[in-house]
Design a protein around this motif. Structure first.
Motif, PDB file in Angstrom:
ATOM      1  N   PHE A 115       0.809  -1.220   0.000  1.00 20.63           N
ATOM      2  CA  PHE A 115       0.000   0.000   0.000  1.00 20.63           C
ATOM      3  C   PHE A 115       0.843   1.271   0.000  1.00 20.63           C
ATOM      4  O   PHE A 115       0.297   2.372   0.107  1.00 20.63           O
ATOM      5  CB  PHE A 115      -0.923   0.014   1.223  1.00 20.63           C
ATOM      6  CG  PHE A 115      -1.853  -1.161   1.308  1.00 20.63           C
ATOM      7  CD1 PHE A 115      -2.899  -1.301   0.411  1.00 20.63           C
ATOM      8  CD2 PHE A 115      -1.670  -2.141   2.280  1.00 20.63           C
ATOM      9  CE1 PHE A 115      -3.766  -2.390   0.486  1.00 20.63           C
ATOM     10  CE2 PHE A 115      -2.526  -3.223   2.369  1.00 20.63           C
ATOM     11  CZ  PHE A 115      -3.569  -3.354   1.463  1.00 20.63           C
ATOM     12  N   PHE A 118      -0.052   3.815  -2.747  1.00 23.33           N
ATOM     13  CA  PHE A 118      -1.367   4.393  -2.475  1.00 23.33           C
ATOM     14  C   PHE A 118      -1.284   5.397  -1.320  1.00 23.33           C
ATOM     15  O   PHE A 118      -1.927   6.454  -1.351  1.00 23.33           O
ATOM     16  CB  PHE A 118      -2.361   3.278  -2.145  1.00 23.33           C
ATOM     17  CG  PHE A 118      -3.744   3.747  -1.785  1.00 23.33           C
ATOM     18  CD1 PHE A 118      -4.493   4.517  -2.666  1.00 23.33           C
ATOM     19  CD2 PHE A 118      -4.297   3.413  -0.567  1.00 23.33           C
ATOM     20  CE1 PHE A 118      -5.773   4.950  -2.330  1.00 23.33           C
ATOM     21  CE2 PHE A 118      -5.577   3.832  -0.228  1.00 23.33           C
ATOM     22  CZ  PHE A 118      -6.310   4.598  -1.109  1.00 23.33           C
ATOM     23  N   ALA A 119      -0.467   5.088  -0.307  1.00 23.60           N
ATOM     24  CA  ALA A 119      -0.310   5.982   0.837  1.00 23.60           C
ATOM     25  C   ALA A 119       0.417   7.263   0.456  1.00 23.60           C
ATOM     26  O   ALA A 119       0.294   8.289   1.134  1.00 23.60           O
ATOM     27  CB  ALA A 119       0.433   5.266   1.962  1.00 23.60           C
ATOM     28  N   SER A 120       1.192   7.233  -0.621  1.00 21.53           N
ATOM     29  CA  SER A 120       1.831   8.422  -1.213  1.00 21.53           C
ATOM     30  C   SER A 120       2.708   9.205  -0.235  1.00 21.53           C
ATOM     31  O   SER A 120       2.775  10.432  -0.313  1.00 21.53           O
ATOM     32  CB  SER A 120       0.756   9.360  -1.786  1.00 21.53           C
ATOM     33  OG  SER A 120      -0.042   8.697  -2.727  1.00 21.53           O
ATOM     34  N   ASN A 137      -6.361  11.359   3.828  1.00 30.44           N
ATOM     35  CA  ASN A 137      -5.464  10.374   4.422  1.00 30.44           C
ATOM     36  C   ASN A 137      -6.185   9.489   5.437  1.00 30.44           C
ATOM     37  O   ASN A 137      -5.831   8.321   5.612  1.00 30.44           O
ATOM     38  CB  ASN A 137      -4.257  11.069   5.046  1.00 30.44           C
ATOM     39  CG  ASN A 137      -3.307  11.588   3.992  1.00 30.44           C
ATOM     40  OD1 ASN A 137      -3.199  11.017   2.906  1.00 30.44           O
ATOM     41  ND2 ASN A 137      -2.620  12.686   4.282  1.00 30.44           N
ATOM     42  N   LYS A 140      -7.625   6.880   3.327  1.00 28.23           N
ATOM     43  CA  LYS A 140      -6.621   5.881   2.961  1.00 28.23           C
ATOM     44  C   LYS A 140      -6.382   4.897   4.100  1.00 28.23           C
ATOM     45  O   LYS A 140      -6.269   3.680   3.873  1.00 28.23           O
ATOM     46  CB  LYS A 140      -5.310   6.565   2.576  1.00 28.23           C
ATOM     47  CG  LYS A 140      -5.377   7.327   1.265  1.00 28.23           C
ATOM     48  CD  LYS A 140      -4.041   7.971   0.926  1.00 28.23           C
ATOM     49  CE  LYS A 140      -4.120   8.755  -0.374  1.00 28.23           C
ATOM     50  NZ  LYS A 140      -2.832   9.354  -0.761  1.00 28.23           N
ATOM     51  N   ILE A 144      -7.032   0.903   3.685  1.00 26.26           N
ATOM     52  CA  ILE A 144      -5.951  -0.041   3.971  1.00 26.26           C
ATOM     53  C   ILE A 144      -6.359  -0.998   5.089  1.00 26.26           C
ATOM     54  O   ILE A 144      -6.111  -2.205   5.019  1.00 26.26           O
ATOM     55  CB  ILE A 144      -4.652   0.707   4.335  1.00 26.26           C
ATOM     56  CG1 ILE A 144      -4.122   1.462   3.115  1.00 26.26           C
ATOM     57  CG2 ILE A 144      -3.582  -0.252   4.852  1.00 26.26           C
ATOM     58  CD1 ILE A 144      -3.012   2.457   3.428  1.00 26.26           C
ATOM     59  N   LEU A 163     -10.223  11.764  -1.803  1.00 26.38           N
ATOM     60  CA  LEU A 163      -8.959  11.373  -2.415  1.00 26.38           C
ATOM     61  C   LEU A 163      -8.644  12.285  -3.589  1.00 26.38           C
ATOM     62  O   LEU A 163      -9.542  12.668  -4.359  1.00 26.38           O
ATOM     63  CB  LEU A 163      -9.017   9.922  -2.912  1.00 26.38           C
ATOM     64  CG  LEU A 163      -9.239   8.826  -1.872  1.00 26.38           C
ATOM     65  CD1 LEU A 163      -9.171   7.459  -2.558  1.00 26.38           C
ATOM     66  CD2 LEU A 163      -8.241   8.901  -0.735  1.00 26.38           C
ATOM     67  N   SER A 167      -4.717   9.469  -6.369  1.00 18.72           N
ATOM     68  CA  SER A 167      -5.074   8.417  -5.417  1.00 18.72           C
ATOM     69  C   SER A 167      -6.338   7.679  -5.855  1.00 18.72           C
ATOM     70  O   SER A 167      -6.475   6.476  -5.629  1.00 18.72           O
ATOM     71  CB  SER A 167      -5.266   9.011  -4.020  1.00 18.72           C
ATOM     72  OG  SER A 167      -4.063   9.575  -3.533  1.00 18.72           O
ATOM     73  N   LEU A 171      -6.478   3.748  -6.414  1.00 16.14           N
ATOM     74  CA  LEU A 171      -7.446   2.910  -5.701  1.00 16.14           C
ATOM     75  C   LEU A 171      -8.167   1.976  -6.658  1.00 16.14           C
ATOM     76  O   LEU A 171      -8.382   0.800  -6.339  1.00 16.14           O
ATOM     77  CB  LEU A 171      -8.449   3.795  -4.958  1.00 16.14           C
ATOM     78  CG  LEU A 171      -9.558   3.037  -4.225  1.00 16.14           C
ATOM     79  CD1 LEU A 171      -8.986   2.074  -3.201  1.00 16.14           C
ATOM     80  CD2 LEU A 171     -10.528   4.020  -3.560  1.00 16.14           C
TER      81      LEU A 171
END
Length: 233
Positions: A115, A118-120, A137, A140, A144, A163, A167, A171
């Motif tokens: 992840f 995706f968490a960036s 966030n 997210k 997750i 998002l 993102s 996703l």
């Protein structure tokens, strides 16, 4: 597999759910669409035994959530911030989920690696409590957490909310790959028709608690019917 039988929920004079029969198969990505008040979140809460049905029942892999706890280890869900423990950091929260699920910390750490994109760089290693994260966030973290235990069934309410565009695209790829790799079932609700069409293999259109259309969505085939229904030009 999820089966719904004669499921009804009323709030005063308002019908929040009235579904005589509906089946969601293993490997389906089912998108729920409908205007505000259509009953999407109510249906999710009934599936997760967060609301008691007035009539009927749901079976998740042949288990009635209202009568047994067995289903919980096979289902991951994120409905709203109430699912989070916001006085923990994301890492502490994921460790807690692993601990109560019997997953070793080393395995939790390994699973979280998938992840990271995706968490960036905005969720892990920030030393922030969940309550201090941005709305995006927090979303997210919730997504997750729903996937972390690798459940057979995943339920996500408005997962694209908050998002950023990058993102959102990530996703969609993440959820499609998850189903391809695991054969799991995913249910999402969304007001964003394009995202729903992009990701779903089936789309259920809700109105006043009723599923009025069950649309196959091969290569985006449901898009035109949805656009016509919602009056899009």
């Amino acid at each position: 597999m999820i089966t719904i039988n004669n499921l009804k929920k009323q709030f005063g004079e308002t019908c929040a759910c009235d579904i005589p029969s509906f089946t969601i198969n293993d490997g389906d990505i089912l998108g729920l669409v409908g205007n505000n008040g259509a009953g999407k979140t109510t249906l999710f809460r009934l599936l997760l035994d967060l609301l008691k049905a007035d009539e009927g029942h749901v079976l998740i892999d042949a288990v009635n959530p209202a009568e047994s706890e067995e289903w919980k280890e096979h289902v991951g869900a994120y409905i709203d911030e109430g699912f989070l423990i916001d006085f923990l950091t994301p890492e502490e929260y994921f460790s807690f989920l692993g601990k109560i699920s019997g997953i070793r910390q080393s395995e939790v750490d390994e699973r979280l690696q998938q992840f990271e994109r995706f968490a960036s760089g905005e969720v892990f290693g920030q030393k922030k409590l969940i309550r201090n994260l941005s709305a995006g966030n927090k979303m997210k973290v919730g997504i997750i957490s729903a996937l972390l235990r690798q459940p057979n069934t995943v339920i996500l309410d408005e997962p694209f909310n908050f998002l950023d565009p990058t993102s959102q695209v990530m996703l969609k790829h993440l959820l499609k790959e998850y189903v391809q790799q695991t054969g799991s079932t995913i249910l999402i609700s969304s007001h964003n028709l394009q995202h729903t069409v992009d990701i779903s293999s089936r789309i259920a259109l809700l109105e006043h608690g009723h599923i009025i259309r069950d649309l196959p969505n091969h290569d985006g085939s449901a898009a035109q019917e949805l656009q016509e229904y919602f009056g899009a030009e």
